[in-house]
Design an enzyme around this catalytic site. Structure first.
Site, mmCIF file in Angstrom:
data_model
loop_
_atom_site.group_PDB
_atom_site.id
_atom_site.type_symbol
_atom_site.label_atom_id
_atom_site.label_comp_id
_atom_site.label_asym_id
_atom_site.label_seq_id
_atom_site.Cartn_x
_atom_site.Cartn_y
_atom_site.Cartn_z
ATOM 1 N N HIS A 306 50.115 45.584 42.066
ATOM 2 C CA HIS A 306 51.149 45.973 41.895
ATOM 3 C C HIS A 306 51.600 46.733 40.225
ATOM 4 C CE1 HIS A 306 55.551 47.056 41.263
ATOM 5 N NE2 HIS A 306 55.082 46.179 42.735
ATOM 6 N N ASP A 363 54.351 42.872 50.159
ATOM 7 C CA ASP A 363 54.178 43.322 51.586
ATOM 8 C C ASP A 363 53.256 42.166 51.719
ATOM 9 O OD1 ASP A 363 55.776 45.165 51.756
ATOM 10 O OD2 ASP A 363 54.382 46.872 50.540
HETATM 11 N N1 ACO Z 1 42.086 45.445 45.284
HETATM 12 C C1 ACO Z 1 40.723 45.795 44.627
HETATM 13 N N2 ACO Z 1 40.782 45.697 43.466
HETATM 14 C C2 ACO Z 1 42.587 46.068 42.821
HETATM 15 C C3 ACO Z 1 43.018 46.994 44.217
HETATM 16 C C4 ACO Z 1 43.217 45.514 45.172
HETATM 17 N N3 ACO Z 1 44.295 45.868 46.089
HETATM 18 N N4 ACO Z 1 44.025 47.008 43.536
HETATM 19 C C5 ACO Z 1 44.231 47.203 42.160
HETATM 20 N N5 ACO Z 1 42.056 47.153 42.014
HETATM 21 C C6 ACO Z 1 42.158 47.673 40.778
HETATM 22 C C7 ACO Z 1 41.380 49.163 40.824
HETATM 23 O O1 ACO Z 1 40.172 49.615 41.142
HETATM 24 C C8 ACO Z 1 41.419 48.802 39.053
HETATM 25 O O2 ACO Z 1 40.705 49.080 39.074
HETATM 26 P P1 ACO Z 1 39.495 49.528 37.671
HETATM 27 O O3 ACO Z 1 40.030 48.901 36.007
HETATM 28 O O4 ACO Z 1 38.179 49.028 37.347
HETATM 29 O O5 ACO Z 1 39.212 50.561 37.549
HETATM 30 C C9 ACO Z 1 42.623 47.976 38.740
HETATM 31 O O6 ACO Z 1 42.680 46.953 40.147
HETATM 32 C C10 ACO Z 1 43.931 48.669 38.415
HETATM 33 O O7 ACO Z 1 44.328 49.400 39.827
HETATM 34 P P2 ACO Z 1 44.856 50.911 39.905
HETATM 35 O O8 ACO Z 1 45.080 51.199 41.157
HETATM 36 O O9 ACO Z 1 44.999 51.861 38.313
HETATM 37 O O10 ACO Z 1 46.439 50.183 39.184
HETATM 38 P P3 ACO Z 1 47.863 50.940 39.855
HETATM 39 O O11 ACO Z 1 48.668 50.217 39.559
HETATM 40 O O12 ACO Z 1 47.521 52.570 39.296
HETATM 41 O O13 ACO Z 1 47.684 50.493 40.810
HETATM 42 C C11 ACO Z 1 48.893 49.678 43.397
HETATM 43 C C12 ACO Z 1 48.877 49.576 41.380
HETATM 44 C C13 ACO Z 1 48.797 51.646 43.778
HETATM 45 C C14 ACO Z 1 49.762 48.650 43.896
HETATM 46 C C15 ACO Z 1 46.903 48.864 43.655
HETATM 47 O O14 ACO Z 1 46.661 47.716 43.087
HETATM 48 C C16 ACO Z 1 46.957 49.051 45.381
HETATM 49 O O15 ACO Z 1 46.254 49.992 45.859
HETATM 50 N N6 ACO Z 1 47.044 47.660 46.181
HETATM 51 C C17 ACO Z 1 47.163 48.431 47.902
HETATM 52 C C18 ACO Z 1 47.472 48.362 48.486
HETATM 53 C C19 ACO Z 1 49.228 47.336 48.021
HETATM 54 O O16 ACO Z 1 49.686 46.340 48.009
HETATM 55 N N7 ACO Z 1 50.518 48.185 47.089
HETATM 56 C C20 ACO Z 1 51.910 47.516 47.963
HETATM 57 C C21 ACO Z 1 52.542 47.761 46.630
HETATM 58 S S1 ACO Z 1 54.035 47.033 46.162
HETATM 59 C C22 ACO Z 1 54.929 47.754 47.009
HETATM 60 O O17 ACO Z 1 55.152 49.113 46.659
HETATM 61 C C23 ACO Z 1 56.412 47.189 47.827
#
Ligand code: ACO
Length: 428
Positions: A306, A363
């Site tokens: 998140h 979610d």
């Molecule tokens: N699985 C594996 N790795 C992940 C995941 C995941 N679900 N989420 C983040 N990471 C990793 C990224 O690859 C990144 O790694 P790095 O630092 O080595 O490059 C690090 O964790 C940080 O991730 P970001 O994408 O930079 O974090 P951000 O805050 O931008 O994104 C997000 C948050 C979009 C929710 C992300 O965690 C994601 O894509 N999750 C999966 C989709 C999801 O569940 N979305 C629902 C969000 S809740 C909502 O809207 C109600």
């Protein structure tokens, strides 16, 4: 003496005012920075940028705190109802008994949609995604109520808010009926907000349909948990579109479109699809965890991580318990819930997820409950939109009533070609 922070830019000292929120959080007011220095700030994804002051929702991602208008989400989930929470978010205080009765009464009596609007559904393909239908229909409301949507007119605001709250469940349920070719069911004013939605979703004219109180309660809870989440992607979209004084219907429709994306509300659908895939491929959870850790795979564990919760998502804690309760009460044995639990266990003991503070979000479990309530997968994000409606409305209302609001118009750092002379096509 108000607090300031000194910044030195090209040897020139600039004093930036510090803004302190009611929970002690701090911000630098950079609104005059460009005027004073020629510099702007660059912040991809606005991870570090406040776009407004807001009194609606407070969340602390480090400590896993979420409060609507000061009330902890845990208390609201246990003691309140979705419509009461909607009133709280939109008007700022919990309603008195009379205020609440009036609110429920008016929402209940605006649930029908114009018969002409119903005919619009004929233009959609049977397999159109219900989010496409929902956003189109909400947008189209602006064509039906053009005489009463002046954004700064309080009476117009009020009636538009009632229409949005009342008609969204009807529009959402009809998008489902359209996809399965069943007749649209008119709203029934003797039912609760959620009961009426369930009736429009699942009843057919040929049979009697009884709303199951377990289902009704579970859905009401899910809507409360989704009702607002401060300046997330869709709420920011609603504010940004509304800041141009576009009407509330198109502003909210834009929020619905933003919510559709799988990195935002669309994740609840993506979670179930992922759990199904794991199940169909033999339930090898470890394999999927490894794939999520491999950057080259392009795969992420849906429902994990998140932008702001870097400890735990308090809504996920409530939902996890609710998922257990609902499945028990409805006597549903869902292998996907077992996979979800295993996935959570493995991921939460894995260094990659611990180090990056990736925890299950709202979610991760909501899809399992929706599935148990017989809500089809394509409707999951629509359910999120139904819950988020009062939040979008509250954010829009606060934005339009705030004297500090300006049209949203970010700056950029230009990295394209510098000035060059045009070359005619025969010389290129
Ligand atoms: N699985 C594996 N790795 C992940 C995941 C995941 N679900 N989420 C983040 N990471 C990793 C990224 O690859 C990144 O790694 P790095 O630092 O080595 O490059 C690090 O964790 C940080 O991730 P970001 O994408 O930079 O974090 P951000 O805050 O931008 O994104 C997000 C948050 C979009 C929710 C992300 O965690 C994601 O894509 N999750 C999966 C989709 C999801 O569940 N979305 C629902 C969000 S809740 C909502 O809207 C109600």
């Amino acid at each position: 003496m108000s607090e300031t922070v000194k910044v030195i830019i090209e040897g020139k000292e600039v004093e930036l005012p510090v803004i302190t929120g009611s929970e002690g959080e701090k911000a630098l007011d950079i609104s005059k920075l460009r005027g004073q220095t020629g510099y702007i700030t660059l912040d991809h994804g606005f991870v570090n940028t406040g776009s407004c002051k807001s009194k609606i929702t407070y969340l602390n991602g480090e400590e896993g705190i979420l409060m609507y208008r000061g009330y902890p989400i845990e208390q609201l989930a246990e003691k309140s109802t979705f419509l009461e929470v909607a009133y709280l978010l939109i008007y700022g205080e919990l309603p008195t008994k009379t205020q609440f009765e009036e609110f429920v009464n008016i929402i209940t009596h605006h649930t029908m949609i114009h018969e002409d609007l119903k005919r619009l559904y004929d233009g959609f393909r049977k397999d159109s995604h219900p989010m496409a239908i929902l956003s189109s229909m909400i947008c189209t409301l602006s064509g039906y109520y053009a005489e009463s949507m002046e954004p700064t007119n309080p009476r117009h605001q009020e009636i538009s808010i009632h229409r949005l709250m009342a008609k969204t469940p009807t529009i959402a349920a009809y998008s489902f009926k359209k996809s399965i070719g069943q007749p649209f069911i008119y709203p029934n004013n003797s039912l609760s907000y959620v009961g009426n939605f369930l009736n429009m979703m699942f009843s057919v004219p040929t049979e009697k349909y009884e709303v199951d109180p377990v289902v009704e309660h579970a859905l009401d809870l899910l809507l409360i948990l989704h009702a607002d989440h401060e300046q997330n992607c869709s709420a920011s979209t609603v504010r940004l579109v509304g800041s141009s004084h576009a009407n509330i219907y198109v502003s909210v429709a834009s929020g619905i479109n933003a919510l559709w994306g799988p990195l935002h509300g669309g994740a609840n659908q993506a979670v179930i699809e992922m759990l199904k895939q794991i199940h169909e491929e033999g339930g090898n959870v470890e394999k999927f965890v490894e794939k999520a850790k491999d950057k080259t795979s392009g795969f992420r564990l849906m429902g994990f991580g998140h932008r702001v919760y870097k400890n735990f998502d308090p809504r996920a804690v409530i939902i996890k318990k609710a998922a257990d309760d609902v499945l028990n009460k409805l006597k549903i044995d869902d292998p996907l819930l077992d996979i979800a639990k295993k996935l959570e266990e493995i991921a939460l003991s894995d260094e990659y997820f611990l180090e990056k503070k990736l925890y299950p979000n709202v979610d991760f479990y909501s899809g399992i409950i929706y599935k148990a309530l017989r809500i089809p997968i394509e409707m999951f994000t629509v359910m999120f939109a139904l819950g988020r409606m009062p939040g979008w409305i509250a954010q829009w209302k606060e934005m339009i009533e705030d004297n500090e609001t300006k049209i949203g118009r970010p700056r950029q750092i230009f990295t394209g070609a510098v000035k060059r002379d045009f070359i005619s096509i025969d010389k290129r």
